[in-house]
Design a protein around this motif. Sequence first.
Motif, short mmCIF file in Angstrom:
data_model
loop_
_atom_site.label_atom_id
_atom_site.label_comp_id
_atom_site.label_asym_id
_atom_site.label_seq_id
_atom_site.Cartn_x
_atom_site.Cartn_y
_atom_site.Cartn_z
N ARG A 19 2.36 2.30 7.98
CA ARG A 19 2.16 3.31 6.94
C ARG A 19 3.04 4.54 7.18
O ARG A 19 3.56 5.12 6.24
CB ARG A 19 0.69 3.73 6.91
CG ARG A 19 -0.24 2.64 6.39
CD ARG A 19 -1.60 3.23 6.08
NE ARG A 19 -2.57 2.21 5.78
CZ ARG A 19 -3.42 1.69 6.63
NH1 ARG A 19 -3.42 2.11 7.90
NH2 ARG A 19 -4.28 0.76 6.29
N GLN A 22 6.80 3.69 6.19
CA GLN A 22 7.10 3.35 4.80
C GLN A 22 6.95 4.59 3.91
O GLN A 22 6.04 5.39 4.09
CB GLN A 22 6.15 2.25 4.31
CG GLN A 22 6.36 0.91 5.00
CD GLN A 22 7.72 0.34 4.70
OE1 GLN A 22 8.24 0.52 3.60
NE2 GLN A 22 8.32 -0.33 5.65
N LYS A 24 5.90 6.89 0.82
CA LYS A 24 4.60 6.94 0.15
C LYS A 24 4.57 6.06 -1.08
O LYS A 24 3.57 5.37 -1.35
CB LYS A 24 4.28 8.39 -0.23
CG LYS A 24 2.93 8.57 -0.90
CD LYS A 24 2.65 10.02 -1.22
CE LYS A 24 1.29 10.19 -1.89
NZ LYS A 24 1.01 11.61 -2.22
N HIS A 27 3.93 2.49 -0.22
CA HIS A 27 2.54 2.27 0.20
C HIS A 27 1.64 2.19 -1.03
O HIS A 27 0.76 1.32 -1.11
CB HIS A 27 2.09 3.40 1.12
CG HIS A 27 0.66 3.28 1.57
ND1 HIS A 27 0.19 2.19 2.28
CD2 HIS A 27 -0.41 4.09 1.37
CE1 HIS A 27 -1.10 2.35 2.52
NE2 HIS A 27 -1.49 3.49 1.98
N ARG A 30 2.09 -1.20 -2.61
CA ARG A 30 1.39 -2.27 -1.90
C ARG A 30 -0.10 -2.25 -2.21
O ARG A 30 -0.73 -3.31 -2.36
CB ARG A 30 1.61 -2.13 -0.38
CG ARG A 30 3.05 -2.39 0.07
CD ARG A 30 3.09 -2.73 1.56
NE ARG A 30 2.48 -1.70 2.38
CZ ARG A 30 3.13 -0.67 2.89
NH1 ARG A 30 4.42 -0.50 2.62
NH2 ARG A 30 2.52 0.21 3.65
N THR A 87 4.56 -5.69 4.27
CA THR A 87 5.60 -4.76 3.81
C THR A 87 6.56 -5.41 2.82
O THR A 87 7.19 -4.72 2.03
CB THR A 87 6.41 -4.23 5.00
OG1 THR A 87 6.96 -5.33 5.73
CG2 THR A 87 5.51 -3.41 5.91
#
Length: 301
Positions: A19, A22, A24, A27, A30, A87
Amino acid sequence: MSIAAPEHRTEQPPAQHIRTEQPKAQHVRRRELAAFLRSRRERITPEQVGLPRGPRRRTPGLRREEVAQLSAVGVTWYTWIEQARATHVSAQVLDAVARALLMDPTERAHLFALAGTADPRTDPECPVVSTSARKVVERLAPYPAALQNARYDILHANRPFAQVFGDPAELPPAERNCLWLLATSERWKRDFLDRDEMLRDLIAKYRAAMAEHVAEPAWKEQLDRLQAVSGEFRELWGRHEVAPMSPHVKRYRHPVVGLIRLEHRNMWLAPQSPAHRVVAYIPADEESEERLERLAELSAE
């Protein structure tokens, strides 16, 4: 055989570390993907996919292991996807999951969009143009106008367009494309006074647009055809230039009314057809407008 997780991943990935590395936005994407898959899984009954319900089923719809079994994806890997821990999900896995969850074309497109992955099985674009889109194009007369897609295919053109640039309806379907005509048409090479600059600019725009469709067969086929017929296209394509969509004033030499200066304006038909746009060719000066009106009068005689 199940599709296993990538070999470089450990059985227990450091979720918190992922987290922090990556962005924002990725995220959030995902998490949306995970929520969408859970909602699709919960709406499918075991009977719909040929599985027994069993006496102790508490989960609404399918279980995660059942989706993994149906799609031949590893249970652990599918669980990571639904937990927003994966990811990157490959097109192969997305295709298998979409089939297992009986997704319709709209749901499938949404799935690939959330995953940020091009769908390699995109159906060929329907050539049918809606009546409303045709009306928009026709109502722009005496200004030339055409309906185009992201690949610069000419899906429909009004009469002024045909009078100024030639009638696309007289061409084979594969050649009704602005990039193809600019690269190969003797008429366009002769009458477009800024043709060389236009070709370089259009190829740069095409490359920028293709980044979102690089895995789609229709784009690859069109690119292969252009490279096969035009050495000039191959040379310019090899420069890897990109350019944004922006209005330009271009000069056209019409054999009857003379020089016409037109500005290209794009009107996007979103959200129903986000890849379609009406391209209107607006006179850049009064003299060009008068010549377009004269051309319309001649066609009415």
